[in-house]
Design a protein around this motif. Structure first.
Motif, PDB file in Angstrom:
ATOM      1  N   PHE A 114       0.959 -26.141  45.921  1.00  0.00           N
ATOM      2  CA  PHE A 114      -0.457 -26.225  45.185  1.00  0.00           C
ATOM      3  C   PHE A 114      -0.321 -27.611  44.651  1.00  0.00           C
ATOM      4  O   PHE A 114      -1.409 -28.611  44.552  1.00  0.00           O
ATOM      5  N   HIS A 115       0.852 -28.259  43.919  1.00  0.00           N
ATOM      6  CA  HIS A 115       0.920 -29.507  43.288  1.00  0.00           C
ATOM      7  C   HIS A 115       0.475 -30.759  44.245  1.00  0.00           C
ATOM      8  O   HIS A 115       0.629 -31.673  43.670  1.00  0.00           O
ATOM      9  N   TRP A 116       0.832 -30.716  45.342  1.00  0.00           N
ATOM     10  CA  TRP A 116       0.517 -31.631  46.459  1.00  0.00           C
ATOM     11  C   TRP A 116      -0.898 -31.576  46.862  1.00  0.00           C
ATOM     12  O   TRP A 116      -1.160 -32.736  47.285  1.00  0.00           O
ATOM     13  N   LEU A 117      -1.731 -30.569  46.544  1.00  0.00           N
ATOM     14  CA  LEU A 117      -3.057 -30.518  47.122  1.00  0.00           C
ATOM     15  C   LEU A 117      -4.131 -31.277  46.095  1.00  0.00           C
ATOM     16  O   LEU A 117      -3.981 -31.433  45.082  1.00  0.00           O
ATOM     17  N   ASP A 118      -5.220 -31.408  46.635  1.00  0.00           N
ATOM     18  CA  ASP A 118      -6.524 -31.703  45.810  1.00  0.00           C
ATOM     19  C   ASP A 118      -6.885 -30.467  45.590  1.00  0.00           C
ATOM     20  O   ASP A 118      -7.847 -29.540  46.150  1.00  0.00           O
ATOM     21  N   GLN A 119      -6.633 -29.895  44.562  1.00  0.00           N
ATOM     22  CA  GLN A 119      -6.514 -28.490  44.102  1.00  0.00           C
ATOM     23  C   GLN A 119      -8.047 -27.975  43.867  1.00  0.00           C
ATOM     24  O   GLN A 119      -8.215 -26.852  44.579  1.00  0.00           O
ATOM     25  N   ALA A 120      -8.799 -28.581  43.165  1.00  0.00           N
ATOM     26  CA  ALA A 120     -10.327 -28.155  43.056  1.00  0.00           C
ATOM     27  C   ALA A 120     -10.989 -27.974  44.424  1.00  0.00           C
ATOM     28  O   ALA A 120     -11.861 -27.230  44.679  1.00  0.00           O
ATOM     29  N   ARG A 121     -10.929 -29.214  45.176  1.00  0.00           N
ATOM     30  CA  ARG A 121     -11.318 -29.332  46.652  1.00  0.00           C
ATOM     31  C   ARG A 121     -10.906 -28.296  47.538  1.00  0.00           C
ATOM     32  O   ARG A 121     -11.791 -27.592  48.067  1.00  0.00           O
ATOM     33  N   VAL A 122      -9.613 -27.852  47.464  1.00  0.00           N
ATOM     34  CA  VAL A 122      -9.079 -26.811  48.273  1.00  0.00           C
ATOM     35  C   VAL A 122      -9.490 -25.470  47.924  1.00  0.00           C
ATOM     36  O   VAL A 122     -10.138 -24.665  48.728  1.00  0.00           O
ATOM     37  N   GLY A 170       8.825 -38.614  48.505  1.00  0.00           N
ATOM     38  CA  GLY A 170       9.000 -39.681  49.464  1.00  0.00           C
ATOM     39  C   GLY A 170       9.166 -41.095  49.172  1.00  0.00           C
ATOM     40  O   GLY A 170      10.045 -41.561  48.216  1.00  0.00           O
ATOM     41  N   GLY A 171       8.354 -41.888  49.521  1.00  0.00           N
ATOM     42  CA  GLY A 171       8.319 -43.340  48.942  1.00  0.00           C
ATOM     43  C   GLY A 171       7.735 -43.701  47.732  1.00  0.00           C
ATOM     44  O   GLY A 171       8.137 -44.952  47.306  1.00  0.00           O
ATOM     45  N   GLY A 172       7.113 -42.690  47.241  1.00  0.00           N
ATOM     46  CA  GLY A 172       6.564 -42.991  45.833  1.00  0.00           C
ATOM     47  C   GLY A 172       7.410 -42.367  44.760  1.00  0.00           C
ATOM     48  O   GLY A 172       8.484 -41.601  44.718  1.00  0.00           O
ATOM     49  N   THR A 173       6.732 -41.948  43.541  1.00  0.00           N
ATOM     50  CA  THR A 173       7.184 -40.952  42.606  1.00  0.00           C
ATOM     51  C   THR A 173       6.372 -39.830  42.336  1.00  0.00           C
ATOM     52  O   THR A 173       4.909 -40.068  42.575  1.00  0.00           O
ATOM     53  N   PHE A 174       6.884 -38.692  41.804  1.00  0.00           N
ATOM     54  CA  PHE A 174       6.106 -37.682  41.620  1.00  0.00           C
ATOM     55  C   PHE A 174       5.101 -37.741  40.297  1.00  0.00           C
ATOM     56  O   PHE A 174       5.604 -38.198  39.420  1.00  0.00           O
ATOM     57  N   GLN A 175       3.650 -37.208  40.846  1.00  0.00           N
ATOM     58  CA  GLN A 175       2.845 -37.302  39.618  1.00  0.00           C
ATOM     59  C   GLN A 175       2.708 -35.826  39.155  1.00  0.00           C
ATOM     60  O   GLN A 175       2.273 -34.875  39.842  1.00  0.00           O
ATOM     61  N   HIS A 176       3.185 -35.700  37.938  1.00  0.00           N
ATOM     62  CA  HIS A 176       2.892 -34.516  37.401  1.00  0.00           C
ATOM     63  C   HIS A 176       1.646 -33.984  37.051  1.00  0.00           C
ATOM     64  O   HIS A 176       0.637 -34.797  36.793  1.00  0.00           O
ATOM     65  N   HIS A 177       1.493 -32.520  37.317  1.00  0.00           N
ATOM     66  CA  HIS A 177       0.006 -31.951  36.928  1.00  0.00           C
ATOM     67  C   HIS A 177       0.272 -31.285  35.690  1.00  0.00           C
ATOM     68  O   HIS A 177       0.851 -30.242  35.732  1.00  0.00           O
ATOM     69  N   ASN A 178      -0.366 -31.572  34.683  1.00  0.00           N
ATOM     70  CA  ASN A 178       0.029 -30.866  33.313  1.00  0.00           C
ATOM     71  C   ASN A 178      -0.904 -29.667  33.062  1.00  0.00           C
ATOM     72  O   ASN A 178      -0.940 -28.821  32.356  1.00  0.00           O
ATOM     73  N   ARG A 179      -1.995 -29.583  33.795  1.00  0.00           N
ATOM     74  CA  ARG A 179      -2.871 -28.368  33.549  1.00  0.00           C
ATOM     75  C   ARG A 179      -2.263 -26.988  34.230  1.00  0.00           C
ATOM     76  O   ARG A 179      -1.928 -27.080  35.380  1.00  0.00           O
ATOM     77  N   PRO A 180      -2.329 -26.044  33.271  1.00  0.00           N
ATOM     78  CA  PRO A 180      -1.987 -24.836  33.958  1.00  0.00           C
ATOM     79  C   PRO A 180      -2.698 -24.145  35.460  1.00  0.00           C
ATOM     80  O   PRO A 180      -3.811 -24.572  35.347  1.00  0.00           O
ATOM     81  N   TYR A 181      -2.092 -23.609  36.426  1.00  0.00           N
ATOM     82  CA  TYR A 181      -2.736 -23.621  37.633  1.00  0.00           C
ATOM     83  C   TYR A 181      -3.939 -22.497  37.263  1.00  0.00           C
ATOM     84  O   TYR A 181      -4.830 -22.345  37.815  1.00  0.00           O
ATOM     85  N   SER A 182      -3.426 -21.374  36.559  1.00  0.00           N
ATOM     86  CA  SER A 182      -4.651 -20.493  36.020  1.00  0.00           C
ATOM     87  C   SER A 182      -5.825 -21.038  35.762  1.00  0.00           C
ATOM     88  O   SER A 182      -6.900 -20.588  35.898  1.00  0.00           O
ATOM     89  N   GLU A 183      -5.809 -22.159  34.840  1.00  0.00           N
ATOM     90  CA  GLU A 183      -6.891 -22.750  34.240  1.00  0.00           C
ATOM     91  C   GLU A 183      -7.647 -23.564  35.614  1.00  0.00           C
ATOM     92  O   GLU A 183      -8.904 -23.275  35.432  1.00  0.00           O
ATOM     93  N   ILE A 184      -6.889 -24.004  36.284  1.00  0.00           N
ATOM     94  CA  ILE A 184      -7.822 -24.585  37.625  1.00  0.00           C
ATOM     95  C   ILE A 184      -8.289 -23.695  38.294  1.00  0.00           C
ATOM     96  O   ILE A 184      -9.452 -23.872  38.724  1.00  0.00           O
ATOM     97  N   MET A 185      -7.698 -22.457  38.595  1.00  0.00           N
ATOM     98  CA  MET A 185      -8.231 -21.296  39.306  1.00  0.00           C
ATOM     99  C   MET A 185      -9.545 -20.940  38.649  1.00  0.00           C
ATOM    100  O   MET A 185     -10.493 -20.435  39.259  1.00  0.00           O
TER     101      MET A 185
END
Length: 263
Positions: A114-122, A170-185
């Motif tokens: 889920f952290h790799w996705l465009d969460q709201a769009r998916v 991969g070739g970049g750095t990991f971008q953290h998602h700070n919002r709880p997944y429950s909140e996004i859902m």
């Protein structure tokens, strides 16, 4: 098509832990019991979740954007598909995936992805891909990078010594998602959210730890270039300080969020 996990699929299949049987059983219970009973596994990787849930579903679609992952999943899962069950493995991003006309999932699983996705769009897209009484389950166990034990912290430091302080993706750095997944859902069509926790304990050896690391986006073999052998030696040396018999214990847990639509 390349991805953050290009070249890791053989390690992923062999060394990534699957999901516990009790978690698979609990997830399946969220899907309406009917025939056909349909599962959509998003970001399937090498098919570990689809494999665990195969006994419970008769029509399964699993997608991943990495062709190597899908090829490995095909090789591993195809011989195990029960008679009367349909399995489709699709190379696609979650954002681009579209099911066959009229096909609606009774359960969608998104594990360690889920952290790799465009969460709201998916989640918005899934509104038209999930049956009215279906559910979406987002879940993961803690990454090795969380390093909640001494031996993990020491290995994590070795990775930093070779690849830098920031977590690689991969070739970049990991971008953290700070919002709880429950909140996004809760802001999505699947806004009735239940949280579950499933503890797991695991035992590793050095070969398994290295194999797991090589399955990740932050320690994929290609990142080390011509220093891979040097990295392996450093990890082996570090781990010897924490075990006399090459045994390393891990306490972890799967945190699961299951979303349904409002009644």
């Amino acid at each position: 098509m390349s991805s953050l996990f290009t070249g890791t699929s053989s390690y992923y299949r062999q060394y990534r832990p699957g999901i516990p049987d009790d978690l698979a059983n609990r997830l399946a219970a969220y899907a309406p019991d009917r025939r056909p009973r349909r599962l959509l596994d998003v970001g399937t990787g090498t098919g570990l979740v689809a494999e665990a849930l195969m006994p419970y579903f008769t029509d399964i679609i699993a997608c991943d954007n990495d062709p190597g992952m899908i090829a490995t999943a095909e090789e591993a899962l195809r011989p195990t598909v029960p008679q009367g069950t349909t399995l489709s493995l699709v190379t696609s991003t979650a954002e681009d995936f579209r099911p066959p006309a009229g096909w609606k999932a009774d359960l969608v699983t998104i594990c360690r992805a889920f952290h790799w996705l465009d969460q709201a769009r998916v989640l918005a897209l899934l509104d038209s891909q999930v049956a009215e009484d279906g559910a979406v389950a987002v879940f993961a166990d803690r990454s090795f990078w969380a390093a909640e034990s001494d031996w993990k912290a020491a290995v994590k430091q070795v990775i930093k010594d070779f690849l830098g302080e920031e977590r690689r993706a991969g070739g970049g750095t990991f971008q953290h998602h700070n919002r709880p997944y429950s909140e996004i859902m809760e802001e999505s069509p699947f806004n009735q959210v239940e949280e579950l926790t499933f503890p797991v304990t695991r035992t590793w050896n050095t070969a398994g730890i290295l194999g797991y690391l090589y399955s990740t986006s932050f320690a994929a073999p290609a990142l080390f270039q011509d220093r891979l052998e040097e990295f392996e030696t450093a990890v082996q040396k570090t781990l010897r300080d924490f075990s006399q018999d090459d045994t390393f214990h891990e306490s972890n847990e799967f945190l699961v969020r299951v979303g349904r639509r409002s009644a």
